[in-house]
Design an enzyme around this catalytic site. Structure first.
Site, PDB file in Angstrom:
ATOM      1  N   GLU B  29       0.837  -1.201   0.000  1.00  0.00           N
ATOM      2  CA  GLU B  29       0.000   0.000   0.000  1.00  0.00           C
ATOM      3  C   GLU B  29       0.874   1.254   0.000  1.00  0.00           C
ATOM      4  OE1 GLU B  29      -2.219  -0.935   3.512  1.00  0.00           O
ATOM      5  OE2 GLU B  29      -3.105  -2.675   2.540  1.00  0.00           O
ATOM      6  N   SER B  59      -5.667  -4.086   0.650  1.00  0.00           N
ATOM      7  CA  SER B  59      -6.235  -5.437   0.691  1.00  0.00           C
ATOM      8  C   SER B  59      -5.161  -6.392   1.197  1.00  0.00           C
ATOM      9  CB  SER B  59      -6.649  -5.906  -0.710  1.00  0.00           C
ATOM     10  OG  SER B  59      -7.198  -4.882  -1.472  1.00  0.00           O
ATOM     11  N   GLU B  60      -4.963  -6.449   2.501  1.00  0.00           N
ATOM     12  CA  GLU B  60      -3.827  -7.213   3.023  1.00  0.00           C
ATOM     13  C   GLU B  60      -3.928  -8.697   2.689  1.00  0.00           C
ATOM     14  OE1 GLU B  60      -5.559  -4.983   4.844  1.00  0.00           O
ATOM     15  OE2 GLU B  60      -4.066  -3.394   5.027  1.00  0.00           O
ATOM     16  N   GLN B  82       1.706  -2.042   5.683  1.00  0.00           N
ATOM     17  CA  GLN B  82       2.053  -0.677   6.085  1.00  0.00           C
ATOM     18  C   GLN B  82       2.337  -0.513   7.580  1.00  0.00           C
ATOM     19  OE1 GLN B  82      -0.883   2.633   5.342  1.00  0.00           O
ATOM     20  NE2 GLN B  82       0.561   2.897   3.669  1.00  0.00           N
ATOM     21  N   PHE B  83       1.556  -1.179   8.390  1.00  0.00           N
ATOM     22  CA  PHE B  83       1.825  -1.291   9.821  1.00  0.00           C
ATOM     23  C   PHE B  83       1.582  -2.757  10.182  1.00  0.00           C
ATOM     24  CE2 PHE B  83       1.018   3.171   9.470  1.00  0.00           C
ATOM     25  CZ  PHE B  83       1.695   3.791  10.519  1.00  0.00           C
ATOM     26  N   ALA B  84       2.396  -3.314  11.068  1.00  0.00           N
ATOM     27  CA  ALA B  84       2.199  -4.712  11.453  1.00  0.00           C
ATOM     28  C   ALA B  84       0.772  -4.934  11.943  1.00  0.00           C
ATOM     29  CB  ALA B  84       3.203  -5.110  12.530  1.00  0.00           C
ATOM     30  N   ASP B  85       0.193  -3.892  12.527  1.00  0.00           N
ATOM     31  CA  ASP B  85      -1.191  -3.959  13.030  1.00  0.00           C
ATOM     32  C   ASP B  85      -2.200  -4.240  11.915  1.00  0.00           C
ATOM     33  OD1 ASP B  85      -0.725  -2.039  15.795  1.00  0.00           O
ATOM     34  OD2 ASP B  85       0.618  -1.775  14.105  1.00  0.00           O
ATOM     35  N   TYR B  86      -1.831  -4.017  10.661  1.00  0.00           N
ATOM     36  CA  TYR B  86      -2.761  -4.252   9.550  1.00  0.00           C
ATOM     37  C   TYR B  86      -2.622  -5.671   9.007  1.00  0.00           C
ATOM     38  CZ  TYR B  86      -2.703   0.915   9.145  1.00  0.00           C
ATOM     39  OH  TYR B  86      -2.762   2.264   9.369  1.00  0.00           O
ATOM     40  N   PRO B  89      -5.793  -9.276   8.613  1.00  0.00           N
ATOM     41  CA  PRO B  89      -6.585  -9.851   7.501  1.00  0.00           C
ATOM     42  C   PRO B  89      -5.753 -10.788   6.636  1.00  0.00           C
ATOM     43  CG  PRO B  89      -6.870  -7.464   7.613  1.00  0.00           C
ATOM     44  CD  PRO B  89      -5.759  -7.818   8.559  1.00  0.00           C
ATOM     45  N   HIS B 129      -1.766   0.948  15.809  1.00  0.00           N
ATOM     46  CA  HIS B 129      -0.555   1.347  15.075  1.00  0.00           C
ATOM     47  C   HIS B 129       0.698   1.179  15.934  1.00  0.00           C
ATOM     48  CE1 HIS B 129      -3.781   3.251  12.811  1.00  0.00           C
ATOM     49  NE2 HIS B 129      -2.977   3.309  11.783  1.00  0.00           N
TER      50      HIS B 129
END
Lengths: 325, 337
Positions: B29, B59-60, B82-86, B89, B129
């Protein structure tokens, strides 16, 4: 919209605008830390949609959420104090800019993960359907999130079960630094639910009256038990994605042109003046809004930092057992 | 020797590998045109074109799933979350596809791919985040998990990860992108330009996965750390005067058990650090490994200093973060046993 409704919408949009400007200032002064996504430019969307709601309807959105909260009637001071991380904030400093809630106002967050709230909003709609209420779930997401897989899983479920949910895509043209053309093979996002038979329309999201009209069509569709409805709001954010956005992906001229030609507040103002609302009346609204925002900013700086014990509460119902080392 | 920030070192590793190996494709992303939210991929699309460095939709699941397919069919994808938190999915694709493809095809297919993810807190990102999900990967057989603490290692480990034939999760502690943050959030950060580990040679070099680095030699206690916590450990040792031996694990799977055991046998004491929550964190695994191998050499219980078992707080970030004071207290505590 009647004259009074438009006056109210003008007030609400202006409140969001001034609130966000103040939040930007406080951020610049170092009083707000971390993430802060301003809603400036998009005000007509939430204000127009809110005007279609009945008591008990739900609103859920992503991280660009300050405008949604103010539109639902949540207090500016509680939102601002959450931005500054104080105990007077809606999440008592635990959530920050992206994570706030109000059961009383039907606001279900405030979610930091792109697209994740869409299936939650569908679940809210399921509850409405299950309880056989007339209520509708307003599920907002950006055009960037519109490509998340769970959005389409939600579309399918909502259409299959005819759940009362209005999916609102706030298409502000940029998912962070990536324009919709570079991220999405679909360019008319209002058709993204077509495979499931979800009716959709593109709406001028810079015009609060157009938003309200479309919102009413959508809400009526849902309340009649016909299932979900999709609105693509064509809108624009004037500021960066967040506070650290270099904004190299668009020109200054593009932003300037939108501000000058399509500003939702300026448009409403002109319409009001044409309806014989006086400058003095508008000035009074400006002053009221300014006072509310200033009070919120003061409160957000005066409200105490969260108590140390706050770190441990609300993890589970029972307090977690952990000795501090 | 050129000096680079960790962002620049990561960008350089990608650049080196894209130049050397046409199979290397970088995407995620905002990665192409925008150059990455933390600027790690800036300029790569201009240099290598949009077929080798491109923007993915948000769209992970799709990003990681596509990378598995690319890897299985001969490419070397480097995907950025983009962030490990994302990542969540895409977790099913990581666990059920990337990690398991080799085993279930009896080696017929593999998923040589790297998933880069900025992780950790310290930027007031709140709960979505700031997370450190390393233990969710180390628990999965079939994955390698790497986490550098400085520019030199970041470049060498990323090159090794891209050259590796198995899927590698490459966690980048974002708080040390620009300097060796040691937990003193109220003090200015030293830039990498003034730190020896900011020196990163040009061109290709690889640091083999599974080799820890001893950052500080000492005789009194072994400190096991990785990522940001390496610098916190160094600060705590300086400030307490405890003669700590600090081991930067660099790679969690494979794990350099030999270096750990050698050190604990020498010092007889062990403190384990991580920023992630405590229960079932990677520290529990480390503690078990040390106990199993060094039991008769231990002179004190193994201590862990970690994030608390709470979601990452927003305003109370520094109460959560296991900073040098908490680490220092643990160093003293094991010596008093």
């Amino acid at each position: 919209m009647t004259r009074d409704q438009l006056l109210q919408a003008y007030h609400d949009m202006l409140l969001i605008r001034r609130f966000e400007e103040k939040a930007g200032q406080l951020y610049g002064m170092g009083l707000i830390g971390g993430f802060c996504h301003l809603y400036i430019g998009q005000e007509a969307v939430v204000v127009g949609m809110q005007a279609c709601l009945e008591p008990g309807d739900q609103v859920i959105t992503s991280y660009r959420d300050h405008g949604h909260m103010l539109a639902t009637g949540m207090e500016a001071r509680g939102v601002m104090a959450e931005l500054t991380g104080r105990s007077g904030g809606y999440s008592r400093g635990k959530g920050g800019s992206m994570h706030m809630f109000s059961r009383e106002k039907g606001f279900y967050g405030g979610h930091g993960i792109v697209g994740a709230q869409v299936s939650l909003g569908t679940g809210l709609a399921f509850s409405n359907w299950y309880r056989e209420s007339r209520n509708v779930s307003l599920t907002y997401f950006g055009e960037g999130a519109s490509n998340q897989g769970q959005v389409y899983e939600s579309f399918n479920l909502a259409a299959l079960m005819k759940l009362p949910v209005i999916f609102i895509i706030e298409n502000n043209k940029y998912g962070m630094g990536t324009s919709v053309e570079r991220a999405s093979a679909s360019h008319d996002l209002s058709k993204n639910g077509a495979a499931w038979g979800i009716p959709g329309e593109q709406v001028n999201g810079m015009d609060v009256t157009a938003v309200k009209e479309a919102g009413e069509r959508a809400a009526a569709h849902c309340r009649e038990g016909k299932g979900p409805y999709l609105l693509e709001m064509k809108t624009y954010r004037y500021r960066g994605h967040s506070m650290s956005d270099p904004a190299k992906y668009r020109t200054r001229e593009e932003v300037q042109k939108m501000r000058e030609q399509s500003d939702p507040i300026e448009t409403a103002r002109k319409m009001l003046l044409e309806q014989d609302v006086s400058e003095a009346e508008l000035k009074k609204i400006d002053d009221e809004v300014k006072a509310v925002v200033q009070e919120a900013a003061d409160f957000a700086q005066k409200s105490p930092e969260p108590d140390e014990a706050e770190l441990w509460t609300d993890v589970l119902l029972e307090a977690p057992v952990m000795e501090a080392r | 020797m050129p000096r680079r920030t960790m962002v620049e070192a990561i960008r350089d590793a990608l650049d080196v590998m894209m130049a050397r190996d046409p199979r290397v494709v970088v995407f995620g992303e905002d990665v192409g045109y925008f150059g990455g939210v933390f600027r790690c991929t800036e300029g790569l699309q201009r240099k290598y074109g949009a077929s080798r460095c491109f923007d993915a939709p948000i769209s992970e699941t799709g990003i990681i799933g596509v990378a598995v397919g690319m890897g299985a069919y001969g490419l070397r994808p480097v995907a950025e979350i983009q962030f490990a938190d994302y990542m969540y999915p895409g977790y099913d694709q990581i666990v059920s596809e990337a990690a398991r493809l080799r085993y279930r095809s009896a080696g017929e297919f593999t998923a040589p791919m790297v998933v880069r993810m900025p992780c950790g807190g310290g930027i007031f990102g709140g709960q979505t985040h700031s997370q450190s999900p390393e233990a969710l990967f180390t628990h999965v057989a079939g994955l390698k998990t790497v986490i550098p603490s400085n520019p030199y290692d970041a470049k060498g480990l990323l090159i090794a990860a891209i050259e590796d034939d198995d899927p590698v999760i490459f966690l980048e502690p974002k708080r040390v992108y620009n300097g060796p943050f040691n937990g003193h959030h109220d003090q200015p950060i030293v830039p990498w330009a003034r730190h020896p580990l900011g020196e990163t040679p040009d061109g290709h070099y690889a640091i083999p996965l599974g080799q820890a680095a001893v950052r500080r030699e000492g005789a009194a206690v072994t400190v096991l750390a990785y990522g940001t916590m390496v610098h916190v450990a160094e600060a705590a040792a300086e400030e307490t005067g405890v003669d700590a031996e600090i081991i930067d694990l660099r790679s969690l799977v494979p794990l350099d058990v030999e270096t750990i055991v050698r050190s604990v046998m020498k010092t007889g004491r062990c403190v384990i650090l991580h920023e992630a929550t405590r229960t079932s964190g990677f520290g529990a695994e480390l503690s078990a490994q040390v106990q199993e191998r060094c039991f008769h050499h231990l002179e004190a219980p193994i201590l862990r200093v970690t994030g608390w078992d709470t979601p990452y707080p927003h305003a109370q970030e520094w109460d959560y973060f296991p900073g040098p004071d908490r680490v220092g207290r643990a160093l003293r505590a094991v010596l008093e046993e």
